[in-house]
Design an enzyme around this catalytic site. Structure first.
Site, mmCIF file in Angstrom:
data_model
loop_
_atom_site.group_PDB
_atom_site.id
_atom_site.type_symbol
_atom_site.label_atom_id
_atom_site.label_comp_id
_atom_site.label_asym_id
_atom_site.label_seq_id
_atom_site.Cartn_x
_atom_site.Cartn_y
_atom_site.Cartn_z
ATOM 1 N N ARG A 40 -13.068 -16.746 -20.353
ATOM 2 C CA ARG A 40 -12.890 -16.322 -18.714
ATOM 3 C C ARG A 40 -12.764 -17.543 -17.935
ATOM 4 N NH1 ARG A 40 -17.776 -12.884 -16.337
ATOM 5 N NH2 ARG A 40 -18.864 -14.695 -16.310
ATOM 6 N N SER A 113 -14.377 -3.511 -17.485
ATOM 7 C CA SER A 113 -15.852 -3.602 -16.555
ATOM 8 C C SER A 113 -15.979 -2.511 -15.872
ATOM 9 C CB SER A 113 -15.576 -5.031 -15.448
ATOM 10 O OG SER A 113 -15.451 -6.257 -16.246
ATOM 11 N N LYS A 142 -20.077 -13.302 -10.019
ATOM 12 C CA LYS A 142 -19.576 -12.140 -9.198
ATOM 13 C C LYS A 142 -19.784 -12.244 -7.697
ATOM 14 C CE LYS A 142 -17.805 -10.327 -12.843
ATOM 15 N NZ LYS A 142 -16.222 -9.635 -13.100
#
Length: 215
Positions: A40, A113, A142
């Site tokens: 990521r 997700s 997040k």
């Protein structure tokens, strides 16, 4: 994705790991027993991620193959295809499964997700191979997204987890893992608690022991 996929999903997150340390950290996560490894690289475009593979990540696909662990690329189907990864993971705003399949074909793992029970059901109906469900708790990865809590985990497992793997994600750490499992989770993603550990391999083994003991 296999229904018996292991319970721990590892993420090689460039927000926590310096570029020159990515392979070392990947090796530790693989040795510790993650069932899936995702790269990521938020804040980077596909060209920058490809550059990482041409530079410091040349051996990552090989390492994952030798460990028998699928390599997933976050956000970029074209990168997953170019480097021979096993799959790609996309968010709610990253298009449809059919759009991703148009790039990567039918043989690649594609995950989604999800942030609610309905989104989880929709992902199953659309045909995704697995889902991430969360963030359960607020998490620095997040920013601005509140935690969704634990109350829907059991329902997601009942309605979706009986068909495809469900990985709970978001703020999960060793000190709240038992609570997450008691709420019905069977698989989890843990990011910062592993990447910031003094001994990543042993921290991964310890989490995996908790997961396999409680399941």
């Amino acid at each position: 994705m296999k229904s018996d996929t292991g319970p721990l999903y590892g993420i090689l997150d460039t927000g926590y790991v310096e570029k020159q340390d990515l392979l070392r950290v990947a090796e530790a996560l693989l040795a510790g027993g993650v069932a899936i490894l995702q790269l990521r690289a938020k804040g980077h475009d596909s060209a920058a991620v490809l550059s990482m593979f041409q530079d410091t990540l040349t051996d990552l696909p090989r390492m994952c193959r030798e460990a028998g662990v699928p390599l997933i690329i976050n956000d970029f189907p074209e990168v997953a295809l170019a480097i021979g990864a096993d799959g790609v993971h996309i968010g709610q705003d990253d298009g449809s499964l059919s759009q991703v399949r148009a790039t990567v074909g039918d043989g690649m793992i594609v995950g989604r997700s999800t942030h609610s029970l309905q989104q989880a059901k929709d992902a199953l109906a659309e045909g995704f191979d697995y889902i991430g469900f969360g963030p359960l708790f607020p998490t620095p990865t997040k920013q601005g997204r509140p935690g969704i809590g634990l109350e829907n985990i059991a329902e997601v497992e009942k309605n979706v987890g009986s068909h495809i793997p469900v990985f709970c994600i978001g703020g999960i750490k060793p000190d709240n893992l038992e609570l997450v499992l008691a709420s019905g989770a069977r698989r989890v993603v843990i990011v910062s608690a592993l990447l910031q550990a003094q001994d990543i391999e042993n921290a991964t083994r310890s989490v995996l022991k908790t997961l396999t003991t409680d399941l």
